[in-house]
Design a protein around this motif. Structure first.
Motif, mmCIF file in Angstrom:
data_model
loop_
_atom_site.group_PDB
_atom_site.id
_atom_site.type_symbol
_atom_site.label_atom_id
_atom_site.label_comp_id
_atom_site.label_asym_id
_atom_site.label_seq_id
_atom_site.Cartn_x
_atom_site.Cartn_y
_atom_site.Cartn_z
ATOM 1 N N SER A 32 36.351 51.530 28.827
ATOM 2 C CA SER A 32 36.829 50.659 29.900
ATOM 3 C C SER A 32 36.722 51.412 31.219
ATOM 4 C CB SER A 32 38.276 50.219 29.661
ATOM 5 O OG SER A 32 39.134 51.341 29.627
ATOM 6 N N PHE A 33 36.835 50.690 32.268
ATOM 7 C CA PHE A 33 36.762 51.285 33.592
ATOM 8 C C PHE A 33 38.154 51.705 34.027
ATOM 9 C CE2 PHE A 33 37.210 50.464 38.217
ATOM 10 C CZ PHE A 33 36.456 51.539 38.664
ATOM 11 N N ASN A 34 38.332 52.985 34.286
ATOM 12 C CA ASN A 34 39.600 53.476 34.799
ATOM 13 C C ASN A 34 39.557 53.442 36.327
ATOM 14 O OD1 ASN A 34 40.651 53.975 32.314
ATOM 15 N ND2 ASN A 34 40.348 56.190 32.354
ATOM 16 N N PRO A 35 40.286 52.542 36.951
ATOM 17 C CA PRO A 35 40.217 52.460 38.409
ATOM 18 C C PRO A 35 40.857 53.685 39.052
ATOM 19 C CG PRO A 35 41.996 51.087 37.576
ATOM 20 C CD PRO A 35 41.261 51.601 36.378
ATOM 21 N N ALA A 36 40.328 54.096 40.172
ATOM 22 C CA ALA A 36 40.897 55.218 40.906
ATOM 23 C C ALA A 36 42.221 54.794 41.534
ATOM 24 C CB ALA A 36 39.923 55.691 41.978
ATOM 25 N N VAL A 37 43.196 55.679 41.494
ATOM 26 C CA VAL A 37 44.512 55.385 42.034
ATOM 27 C C VAL A 37 44.752 56.226 43.281
ATOM 28 C CG1 VAL A 37 45.414 54.802 39.750
ATOM 29 C CG2 VAL A 37 45.648 57.140 40.612
ATOM 30 N N ILE A 39 47.321 48.645 32.291
ATOM 31 C CA ILE A 39 47.296 47.840 33.517
ATOM 32 C C ILE A 39 45.867 47.416 33.814
ATOM 33 C CG2 ILE A 39 47.742 47.892 36.006
ATOM 34 C CD1 ILE A 39 49.998 49.889 35.418
ATOM 35 N N ASP A 40 45.688 46.167 34.140
ATOM 36 C CA ASP A 40 44.357 45.642 34.430
ATOM 37 C C ASP A 40 43.717 46.466 35.547
ATOM 38 O OD1 ASP A 40 42.365 43.772 35.909
ATOM 39 O OD2 ASP A 40 42.774 42.714 34.019
ATOM 40 N N ALA A 42 43.330 35.768 39.243
ATOM 41 C CA ALA A 42 42.399 34.871 39.925
ATOM 42 C C ALA A 42 42.647 34.921 41.426
ATOM 43 C CB ALA A 42 42.565 33.446 39.412
ATOM 44 N N ALA A 43 43.887 35.215 41.800
ATOM 45 C CA ALA A 43 44.222 35.402 43.211
ATOM 46 C C ALA A 43 44.097 36.887 43.546
ATOM 47 C CB ALA A 43 45.643 34.909 43.462
ATOM 48 N N ASP A 44 44.410 37.246 44.798
ATOM 49 C CA ASP A 44 44.364 38.656 45.179
ATOM 50 C C ASP A 44 45.420 39.415 44.391
ATOM 51 O OD1 ASP A 44 42.342 38.252 46.987
ATOM 52 O OD2 ASP A 44 43.709 37.957 48.688
ATOM 53 N N PRO A 45 45.046 40.495 43.676
ATOM 54 C CA PRO A 45 46.027 41.258 42.911
ATOM 55 C C PRO A 45 47.104 41.857 43.815
ATOM 56 C CG PRO A 45 43.784 41.848 42.283
ATOM 57 C CD PRO A 45 43.687 41.020 43.524
ATOM 58 N N PHE A 51 53.785 43.951 31.227
ATOM 59 C CA PHE A 51 52.357 43.965 31.545
ATOM 60 C C PHE A 51 51.866 42.592 32.003
ATOM 61 C CE2 PHE A 51 52.585 47.680 28.610
ATOM 62 C CZ PHE A 51 52.249 48.630 29.562
ATOM 63 N N ALA A 52 52.469 41.528 31.476
ATOM 64 C CA ALA A 52 52.107 40.191 31.947
ATOM 65 C C ALA A 52 52.490 40.027 33.411
ATOM 66 C CB ALA A 52 52.788 39.128 31.091
#
Length: 338
Positions: free
Chosen positions: A220-225, A179-180, A96-99, A88-89
């Motif tokens: 938490s916010f579950n991002p759309a995949v 996952i973030d 801080a940069a583009d994921p 996960f790390a």
């Protein structure tokens, strides 16, 4: 063709050892062409295999997630066993940069643990080579689940794996929750792989599979995949609102459903649990208009002209004509398929 002969077709039979050896030799021993400097630490550990094979296939729970195993590699390097915290790390990285986009693949039935190692590197290379300028600015994860052949009777084997792939959707859902939300995630798979993917997304939406739900967590916010489903071995109506996997689309930004009305295996899917069952999603597709408010997210692709009657994974992930369209979509280089 009867059910027995259908289930003995290439998709449900053991892989020839010659081809496994050839794949392992080519794709484990040799690196893909790369345009990213090896000194770029942001892309270290960009290839992962996550195995849920040791976790329970009957009673999934948070306690069972400690049995999930993690290995990392690069295209020209040996596999190294890691830990969940290491995984996960690496995946969450320096936000801080583009994921860095993350692409997760779930394989079909009758893939051994040994074959999964070579398959992971094969598909990583296929994704890289199918993107413009062989761009490898992404991470790839293979989900390896207990799909080894059981016994000699093909129909019971297929029935057990149908149930097992859904149960292991619990572990995939748990993985996604760690996952973030800023990491762009895409999921794709073949045959029973889509069954696990839609089960995981349904669980993330608060649904239940075989009486099991994810443990409640802090809001938490579950991002759309993004999702791409190939030769999907799940009922064609499961994604409808209030149906078996009806919550899945609420977790999706976009979903590609590749269907093939010529698939010689999925033709017999209605007999998996007896006569007169529903058709497979990967055989007939589904009309987006039936999917309610989430129907606009779904795009269909008839691939019968590209893959013919075959149900094998090579016809999809190994098909340059398909991968050249799908890879940019999965890796966030294109919003829609051309």
């Amino acid at each position: 063709m009867n059910l027995r002969s259908m289930l003995r077709t290439r998709s449900y039979s053991p892989r020839p050892r010659f081809w496994f050896a050839l794949i392992a030799t080519v794709f484990i021993g040799l690196p893909c062409q790369s345009n990213v400097l090896r000194g770029d630490e942001s892309l270290s550990n960009r290839l992962w295999l996550v195995s849920t094979r040791a976790a329970s296939s009957c009673s999934p729970s948070l306690s069972q997630t400690s049995r999930i195993k993690f290995w990392s590699s690069d295209t020209g390097a040996p596999w190294q066993q890691g830990t969940a915290s290491h995984f996960f790390a690496s995946i969450n990285g320096d936000l801080a940069a583009d994921p860095v986009p993350l692409c997760i693949y779930v394989h079909e039935n009758r893939v051994s643990s040994e074959e999964a190692w070579g398959r992971a590197k094969t598909i990583f290379c296929q994704l890289q080579q199918a993107t413009p300028s062989h761009n490898d600015h992404f991470r790839f994860v293979m989900i390896s689940w207990p799909s080894d052949r059981i016994g000699i009777r093909p129909r019971p084997d297929a029935q057990i794996k149908a149930q097992r792939s859904e149960v292991h959707g619990y572990y995939l859902a748990w993985l996604l929750d760690q996952i973030d939300p800023r990491v762009p995630v895409s999921l794709f798979g073949t045959s029973y792989g889509p069954r696990m993917i839609t089960a995981a997304l349904h669980l993330r939406a608060g649904g239940a599979i075989a009486g099991h739900q994810l443990a409640p967590s802090a809001p938490s916010f579950n991002p759309a995949v993004r999702v791409a489903l190939f030769a999907s071995a799940l009922d064609c109506d499961w994604l409808l609102p209030n149906h078996h996997h009806g919550g899945a689309l609420s977790q999706v930004e976009r979903m590609l459903i590749a269907y093939n009305p010529s698939d010689s295996v999925l033709h017999w899917y209605p007999r998996l649990n007896g006569r007169g069952g529903p058709s497979a999603l990967g055989y007939v597709g589904i009309s987006p208009s039936r999917l309610g408010v989430d129907g606009y997210k779904v795009q269909l692709m008839n691939v019968s002209g590209s893959v013919g009657k075959t149900h094998s994974w090579q016809a999809y992930e190994g098909n340059p004509a398909i991968m050249s369209r799908v890879a940019p979509y999965l890796l966030r280089q294109s919003d829609y398929l051309p």
